[in-house]
Design an enzyme around this catalytic site. Structure first.
Site, PDB file in Angstrom:
ATOM      1  N   PHE A   1      23.117   0.559 -40.434  1.00  0.00           N
ATOM      2  CA  PHE A   1      22.865   0.908 -38.706  1.00  0.00           C
ATOM      3  C   PHE A   1      22.545  -0.104 -37.611  1.00  0.00           C
ATOM      4  O   PHE A   1      21.563  -0.895 -38.749  1.00  0.00           O
ATOM      5  CB  PHE A   1      22.469   2.138 -38.609  1.00  0.00           C
ATOM      6  CG  PHE A   1      21.261   2.031 -38.991  1.00  0.00           C
ATOM      7  CD1 PHE A   1      20.471   2.218 -37.285  1.00  0.00           C
ATOM      8  CD2 PHE A   1      20.461   2.661 -39.449  1.00  0.00           C
ATOM      9  CE1 PHE A   1      18.850   2.104 -37.987  1.00  0.00           C
ATOM     10  CE2 PHE A   1      18.832   2.679 -40.405  1.00  0.00           C
ATOM     11  CZ  PHE A   1      18.452   2.375 -38.735  1.00  0.00           C
ATOM     12  N   CYS A   2      22.881  -0.031 -36.648  1.00  0.00           N
ATOM     13  CA  CYS A   2      22.922  -0.916 -35.463  1.00  0.00           C
ATOM     14  C   CYS A   2      23.496  -0.183 -34.422  1.00  0.00           C
ATOM     15  O   CYS A   2      23.601   1.277 -34.429  1.00  0.00           O
ATOM     16  CB  CYS A   2      23.454  -2.417 -35.798  1.00  0.00           C
ATOM     17  SG  CYS A   2      25.180  -2.756 -35.759  1.00  0.00           S
ATOM     18  N   THR A   3      22.911  -0.430 -32.949  1.00  0.00           N
ATOM     19  CA  THR A   3      23.237  -0.253 -31.785  1.00  0.00           C
ATOM     20  C   THR A   3      24.112   0.670 -31.788  1.00  0.00           C
ATOM     21  O   THR A   3      24.856   1.461 -31.272  1.00  0.00           O
ATOM     22  CB  THR A   3      22.647  -0.974 -30.799  1.00  0.00           C
ATOM     23  OG1 THR A   3      21.520  -1.023 -30.739  1.00  0.00           O
ATOM     24  CG2 THR A   3      22.663  -0.146 -29.845  1.00  0.00           C
TER      25      THR A   3
END
Length: 307
Positions: A180-182
């Site tokens: 996951f990331c922003t």
């Protein structure tokens, strides 16, 4: 969150797509945005578009409609939030080699990215004991918040992620890999890279943390803390409400309220992350800059460039 209750609408957007003539889009996009008082940054590269911009609700709606009317941007990934003040100083449209810089040739998320997981299904995946959850963001972002039991690669930049993945590949064998990331763009590219190493059960959170914080009720959330964002809001929390974090104006590291009560924190001058690395001369220079910023604010002038 009621977006219309705040004066500024923020749109984080990206699209991986083959853009052979991306250079020709720069000037028209800049003119379109500037003509509507939109500010922020858009990146254009052969692999697509990426950026975050802010403006009035009408202006942002017009920009997104303008982009989605272009065949190459059909399917644009967009996350909306709001801001009480304009979170950017100016409008920039930049030409880049990559819209998110990994520095690895021949990684194509269009062909080889991991499987999308919707925000509503994310908790079940990361709660599976056979899943390794990897935060693909940089270390200073992770300090504000992350998912429960997520692995922090301690990267200073996204360019360091491929080396980390290679060095820890043995730990990923036989596991589901959830990344996951922003906003979804970094983990989309990261999953393509991890798949190139020979892993098949690779997943990523569609729409990123921002979509999760928007859609998943706080009482059901496995997110801990706030999410760093690359604008003057600094962070957002559940419901995409503006968070409590602030930036150290000396080193640009995000700071929690607890860090701001440290003896090493002096607004505009130093914080616990940079105090030991600064000389007395540095601190004197930063203190003068901060004084100028405060004077400009009291006069109601445009934000000082150092703010």
């Amino acid at each position: 969150m009621n977006l219309s209750s705040s004066p500024f609408r923020v749109a984080a957007l990206y699209r991986f797509v083959r853009l052979d003539g991306y250079e020709t889009l720069r000037q028209p996009l800049a003119a379109f945005c500037c003509g509507r008082d939109i500010k922020g940054t858009l990146l254009l590269a052969r692999e697509g578009i990426n950026g975050t911009v802010a403006g009035s609700e009408q202006a942002i709606a017009e920009l997104i409609a303008h982009l989605e009317a272009m065949p190459e941007f059909a399917g644009l990934e967009v996350k909306y939030s709001s801001a009480t003040e304009m979170p950017f100083h100016r409008m920039k449209v930049r030409l880049k080699r990559e819209i998110v810089t990994m520095g690895v040739e021949d990684i194509d998320p269009l062909r080889a990215a991991g499987s999308y997981v919707e925000a509503a299904d994310w908790n079940a995946l990361i709660s599976d004991p056979d899943t390794v959850v990897i935060d693909t963001r940089n270390d200073y972002e992770v300090t504000l918040g992350t998912f429960k039991n997520a692995v922090d690669p301690h990267t200073k930049s996204f360019r360091e992620f491929p080396q980390w993945a290679r060095e820890h590949s043995a730990e990923l064998e036989g596991k589901k890999i959830a990344m996951f990331c922003t906003g979804g763009i970094r983990c989309e590219k990261a999953t393509a890279y991890v798949k190139s190493l020979g892993f098949d059960d690779v997943f990523h959170l569609k729409g990123g943390i921002l979509k999760y914080l928007e859609d998943v009720p706080q009482e059901e959330s496995l997110w801990k803390g706030e999410c760093f964002v690359f604008d003057e809001r600094v962070s957002v929390s559940h419901g995409l409400e503006e968070g409590e974090a602030e930036l150290c104006r000396a080193c640009r590291h995000p700071l929690t309220p607890q860090e701001r009560i440290s003896a090493h924190y002096q607004p505009g001058v130093s914080c616990p992350h940079c105090h030991e690395a600064r000389s007395d001369e540095d601190r004197a220079r930063y203190a003068e800059r901060h004084r100028q910023v405060e004077l400009a604010d009291r006069r109601g002038e445009r934000r000082h460039i150092g703010s």
